[in-house]
Design a protein around this motif. Sequence first.
Motif, mmCIF file in Angstrom:
data_model
loop_
_atom_site.group_PDB
_atom_site.id
_atom_site.type_symbol
_atom_site.label_atom_id
_atom_site.label_comp_id
_atom_site.label_asym_id
_atom_site.label_seq_id
_atom_site.Cartn_x
_atom_site.Cartn_y
_atom_site.Cartn_z
ATOM 1 N N SER A 189 -7.940 2.086 11.707
ATOM 2 C CA SER A 189 -8.109 3.280 11.469
ATOM 3 C C SER A 189 -7.581 4.405 12.360
ATOM 4 O O SER A 189 -7.744 3.547 14.000
ATOM 5 N N TYR B 168 -5.570 -0.119 5.891
ATOM 6 C CA TYR B 168 -6.107 1.117 6.304
ATOM 7 C C TYR B 168 -6.870 1.686 5.965
ATOM 8 O O TYR B 168 -7.305 1.721 4.579
ATOM 9 N N PRO C 3 -6.624 7.187 5.408
ATOM 10 C CA PRO C 3 -5.037 6.284 5.758
ATOM 11 C C PRO C 3 -4.354 7.208 5.816
ATOM 12 O O PRO C 3 -3.424 7.505 6.714
ATOM 13 N N MET D 148 0.889 5.101 9.671
ATOM 14 C CA MET D 148 0.846 3.610 8.251
ATOM 15 C C MET D 148 2.125 3.289 7.830
ATOM 16 O O MET D 148 2.274 1.913 7.082
ATOM 17 N N MET E 21 -4.367 0.276 1.096
ATOM 18 C CA MET E 21 -4.953 1.701 1.982
ATOM 19 C C MET E 21 -6.778 1.316 1.314
ATOM 20 O O MET E 21 -7.335 0.930 0.350
#
Length: 362
Positions: A88, A137, A142, A149, A165
């Motif tokens: 993160s 993510y 995200p 990413m 994600m």
Amino acid sequence: MNNEQKPNLREAKFWEPLADRKGWVKCNLCHRRCLIAPGRWGACGVRRNLDGRLYTYVYGLLTAYNLDPIEKKPLSHFNPGSEVLSISTVGCNFYCQFCQNWEISQSRLEKGLYGEYRSPDDVVRDAVNVGADGISYTYNEPTIMYEYMYDVAVRAKKFGLFNTMVTNGYMTPEAVDEIGSHMDAATVDFKGGGNKEFYRKFMGVPDPEPIFETLKAMKEKGMWIEITNLVVPKYGDNEDDIRRLARWIVDNLGDRVPFHLLKFYPEYKMIDLESTPVKTLERLAKAAKEEGLKYVYIGNVPGHPLEHTYCPNCGYPVIERYGFYVTAWRLTKDNRCPRCGAKIDIVGAFRNKAGATSISLM
């Protein structure tokens, strides 16, 4: 810009200059589509207009670096029992007053940018070295670290890792279209049943409707989707909203999409509320099933029977869980119910890493 001196500062994707406002830009990454004046930040707090060009300030600037069970995301039907390296940054494009990760999601650059830089190659190498099956993510939104990413996800696929994600679903269709070929699964988080007034009052979001557009785009790209809904007592526990959301899922994504109703715990600016009563969660789960959803779960209540997966055909408990871990796996090798033979909607095979614990690598 010298990226060697500031590796976390990169030109952003999905923006355009405004012809009628000199030096202004429009960000097209999320559905806010912010119009940003020179020197100003977008609503996410991590993208800034510098001299008429849009830059992200959180490329690789990580605030969490954990090895987690995939059930924590929660993804209950995607490679069960596997482990993911979760990462993160700071920032978010929502302003949820009840955010569980508000220290990072609600951080704004004016109050200080923080994190530890890791290159995309570092992340993929570490994931491989610790035996992770994929990369997730998560923790903050995200979408706001999109450029990073994307670069990590592309590299991860080359090493046989999957990508997932955990998102609020406000990414624009054009952004989904680009990353969709590299993103295998997504948990899309609703709050308050997707009620428009709830989103406005408690989340600072003008309209949740674009989330449904994003979900359709994800489905078109072939991403596995699971949906959560945080049930905030008093303000976001209306049964009609849950029924409306469940019907939309059935009609547009299919009745086999896993749906997780999550218990609220007091946090951030809503510490005056009690936790969601389990009876409320059970009532809403019953409503979601009545609207046609086949896999309905209750989350954040370890030990509850609706942590388990039941065969939609005969009701046999084919997968049992406790918290984030699978405790019993009864499916056949081709993911069928051993009692009636019905196909259970599972992506991948059970990886049986239940003995692992969530650990921090930072």
